[in-house]
Design an enzyme around this catalytic site. Structure first.
Site, PDB file in Angstrom:
ATOM      1  N   GLU A 128      54.875 -53.875 -14.177  1.00 34.34           N
ATOM      2  CA  GLU A 128      53.460 -53.400 -13.758  1.00 34.34           C
ATOM      3  C   GLU A 128      53.456 -52.072 -13.082  1.00 34.34           C
ATOM      4  O   GLU A 128      52.729 -51.205 -13.264  1.00 34.34           O
ATOM      5  CB  GLU A 128      52.534 -54.242 -12.752  1.00 34.34           C
ATOM      6  CG  GLU A 128      51.372 -53.856 -12.540  1.00 34.34           C
ATOM      7  CD  GLU A 128      50.644 -54.976 -11.812  1.00 34.34           C
ATOM      8  OE1 GLU A 128      50.061 -54.615 -10.887  1.00 34.34           O
ATOM      9  OE2 GLU A 128      50.649 -56.058 -12.033  1.00 34.34           O
ATOM     10  N   ASP A 129      54.571 -51.799 -12.237  1.00 34.38           N
ATOM     11  CA  ASP A 129      54.371 -50.596 -11.175  1.00 34.38           C
ATOM     12  C   ASP A 129      55.764 -49.602 -11.477  1.00 34.38           C
ATOM     13  O   ASP A 129      55.735 -48.410 -10.646  1.00 34.38           O
ATOM     14  CB  ASP A 129      54.325 -51.217  -9.917  1.00 34.38           C
ATOM     15  CG  ASP A 129      53.408 -52.005  -9.482  1.00 34.38           C
ATOM     16  OD1 ASP A 129      52.257 -51.722  -9.998  1.00 34.38           O
ATOM     17  OD2 ASP A 129      53.158 -52.678  -8.553  1.00 34.38           O
TER      18      ASP A 129
END
Length: 719
Positions: A128-129
């Site tokens: 996600e990051d």
């Protein structure tokens, strides 16, 4: 995740730590020490291959406490990837971002999660990051780890806009349906973010706390992860109800709260002495209530004293020992029978098992006692986390060639997996979410579904069972059993008795649902008033939207009784054996309309005629009580007869036409017909019929019962 991460220690967390109410054994992570270790790792390079990095050593220690033989090499590789990919990222508190996945992993390690879960937990924010892709995770750690990481990865807000949060939860719940470890990671992730929520803006703190209260805490309860649920409750309580929280905090820290330690310790010693004398090996522990539990107890009981601030926990080795402990306590102390609950014989739907009781000591102090085995205690605290992998027969399966997720389960007769980590409520949720037409419907239905905190089991007529939330009605049972075919439900029998569809069901009820054969029939708008489950409400709403003429049809006004009649003189021949006077005309009584070969009895009426009644007719007993003399009557040779039948049915369009068609097809003629106004969707039809042959009566009655919506046909039994 990153959007929810803030400072390391919030005021609520500090308060819980100060009062000592936090659960024993929960070591709090030293985020600053880990942050320094992460920074040193960034400058000094990775740790040697023969040892774990310093920053993850505490996770390894907690993991080995539950799994002494666990292979830690995969954790080292996961940490190295997570640390390198998050390098240069910082939380709003200023700590290196790697402290967040480390803290989440430690929470799960303390609960006893197996290596696969911990590996995915370390990597849960990488896709996600960071630049790490899901394919890279799959190549290096296998399909299971990749599935877990993907399950907790948020959907892109740029793609979903305002629906991003509901769709993220929908995605996680669908993934949880195949592997509950997805939700375990999410719960631990939210717990750490709630612990570190202090530097967020107040309005954002409140928004996150409300979602936690409405969705995450009920999910933690349903998955049995009490250790996470109780701490989440306290953290939400501090944010959403700060005044009540401070009052409770002061109460626990005050003389009453501090004095409770001595009162509970004294009660624990008395219980331990009784069990030692009975030669029952048991650990007797004092279990303080958490903040929300103290607050609820104060609202319920008013002023709290001594033992009200905690409970006694008795841990034994075997199930039978639990009942032995219960017997000793109820023998040596005064039990409060109203407080006794047996969740061992009847476990809760979230896997929880324990005996609950309350005892009064000689000095009048009342102590609540929980009795369970060590195994039950582990499941009560960690819930599904304690069950490990639902897919593999071995504890760990992190290799790329891990076992196929569909293997390792027994299969129920209906094809449903008998997986204890996929309880009935989760299966129902996964079913109805597929029908939710949009994110708002899903989100509102999810809140309503999770608000139901109890479950009942009802038995189907075919021997199967249905798991339903408490308060469910026959409408909910119909859609749970038949899906969209329940649109044609006409009524139900509950425990053998006819009942309207609005009838609430209780635990252990037997329900038989009566469906129309006409596939074109549909639900009434009034069903929405009785539907409690999202599955039923979504299905009913969808049908009504697709058939607006039914949704907007005005409610029918009470109808007058409908009667039709025809002049028919033909009837079975009857003869009276009179001792005196001329022969008298004999006719069948209208109250019971006897037909050959019924046993009959006659009585004289005005005008010299004789009426013939069936011998079981209540009018016969009435006549005899009045002193009337019975007249012998008998059937003649003619076979034709007149009979009155009563048909009980559920109201539906075209029912009267179908019944009269069935009567005509059977060769009978309608002399008169009466249709009473509907009552709770039930309609009563009374027909007086002429049959050419009395022997055809059973066939006629069967034909009428076969009409969809008709549940009973019988002959009149008198006035």
């Amino acid at each position: 995740m990153s959007a929810e991460a803030t400072n390391p220690v919030s005021a609520a967390e500090a308060a819980i730590t100060d009062t000592g109410v936090r659960r024993r054994g929960r070591a709090r992570l030293d985020l600053r020490r880990i942050g320094r270790a992460a920074l040193l790792g960034a400058t000094a390079g990775p740790a040697p291959r023969d040892r774990l990095p310093d920053a993850i050593s505490h996770v390894a220690e907690a993991h080995r406490a539950h799994h002494p033989d666990a292979d830690l090499s995969v954790l080292r590789r996961a940490y190295v990837l997570a640390e390198s990919s998050h390098r240069g990222q910082f939380r709003k508190s200023g700590e290196p971002y790697i402290t967040h996945p480390l803290a989440v992993t430690l929470i799960l390690a303390e609960l006893g999660a197996e290596t696969t879960t911990l590996t995915a937990s370390l990597l849960h924010d990488t896709v996600e990051d960071t630049e790490v892709t899901l394919d890279q995770v799959r190549r290096e750690f296998g399909d299971e780890v990749a599935y877990l990481v993907d399950g907790v990865t948020k959907v892109e807000k740029i793609d979903y806009g305002a629906a991003a949060e509901p769709e993220t939860f929908r995605k996680m719940l669908v993934a949880t349906g195949d592997d509950v470890r997805v939700m375990s990671i999410k719960l631990a992730d939210r717990l750490h973010n709630m612990r570190t929520l202090g530097v967020m803006r107040p309005e954002k703190q409140a928004r996150i706390a409300k979602v936690t209260r409405d969705v995450l805490i009920p999910l933690a309860e349903r998955l049995g992860v009490q250790a996470l649920k109780t701490e989440l409750e306290d953290l939400v309580f501090a944010i959403l109800h700060p005044e009540e929280y401070e009052t409770t905090r002061a109460l626990i820290a005050g003389p009453a709260g501090t004095g409770s330690t001595d009162a509970l310790a004294a009660a624990a010693e008395q219980v331990a002495a009784v069990l030692r004398e009975a030669d029952i090996a048991a650990d007797v522990l004092v279990r303080p209530r958490h903040f929300v539990s103290v607050h609820r107890a104060r609202l319920k009981r008013g002023e709290l004293r001594g033992c009200d601030f905690g409970r006694l926990l008795v841990l034994v080795a075997e199930d039978a020992d639990c009942y032995a402990v219960l017997g000793e306590l109820h023998t040596c102390f005064t039990p409060l029978i109203s407080e006794f609950k047996d969740f061992i014989a009847a476990p809760k739907f979230n896997l929880y098992q324990s005996l609950h009781t309350a005892i009064a000591a000689p000095d009048g102090a009342v102590a609540e006692v929980l009795i369970r085995t060590h195994r039950m205690h582990k499941v009560a605290e960690a819930g599904v986390v304690a069950l490990g992998s639902p897919h593999a027969t071995t504890p760990d399966s992190t290799a790329p060639d891990a076992a196929d997720p569909s293997e390792g389960f027994e299969t129920a007769g209906d094809g449903e997996r008998t997986d204890p980590t996929r309880p009935g409520w989760l299966a129902r949720l996964l079913d109805w979410q597929q029908s939710a037409p949009d994110a708002d419907t899903f989100w509102n239905s999810l809140h309503a579904d999770l608000a139901e905190d109890r479950e009942i089991t009802v038995f189907r007529a075919d021997g199967g069972t249905l798991g339903l939330p408490a308060g469910a009605t026959c409408v909910d049972a119909a859609y749970a059993q038949h899906g969209e075919a329940a649109h044609g439900c006409l009524g139900a029998r509950v425990n053998g008795r006819l009942a309207p569809l609005s009838t609430p069901l209780s635990d252990g009820d037997t329900v038989q649902l009566l469906l129309a054969q006409d596939t074109g029939s549909g639900p009434s708008p009034a069903w929405l008033d009785h539907a409690r489950t999202p599955a039923a409400r979504i299905a009913i709403t969808a049908w009504l939207q697709a058939h607006p003429e039914a949704a907007h049809q005005p409610a029918a006004a009470p109808r007058p009784q409908l009667s039709v009649a025809a002049d028919r003189n033909s009837r079975a021949e009857l003869h009276a054996d009179l001792d005196d006077g001329p022969p008298a005309p004999v006719r069948p009584a209208g109250c019971c309309t006897p037909v050959p070969p019924d046993e009959i009895t006659g009585f004289r009426v005005r005008g010299g005629a004789v009426t013939a009644h069936r011998t079981g007719c209540p009018a016969v007993d009435t006549m005899r009580r009045l002193g009337r003399t019975a007249v012998p009557v008998r059937w003649g040779d003619a076979a034709h007869c007149r009979v009155t039948l009563v048909a009980e049915s559920f109201g539906r369009p075209g029912l009267l036409a179908d019944l009269t068609e069935a009567i005509a097809t059977a060769g009978a003629e309608v002399v008169s017909a009466t249709v009473e106004p509907p009552n709770e969707q039930r309609v009563r039809h009374t027909y007086t019929l002429e049959l050419p042959d009395a022997a055809e009566l059973p066939r006629l009655m069967r034909a009428m019962r076969d009409v969809p919506g008709v549940y009973d046909v019988g002959r009149t039994h008198g006035l």
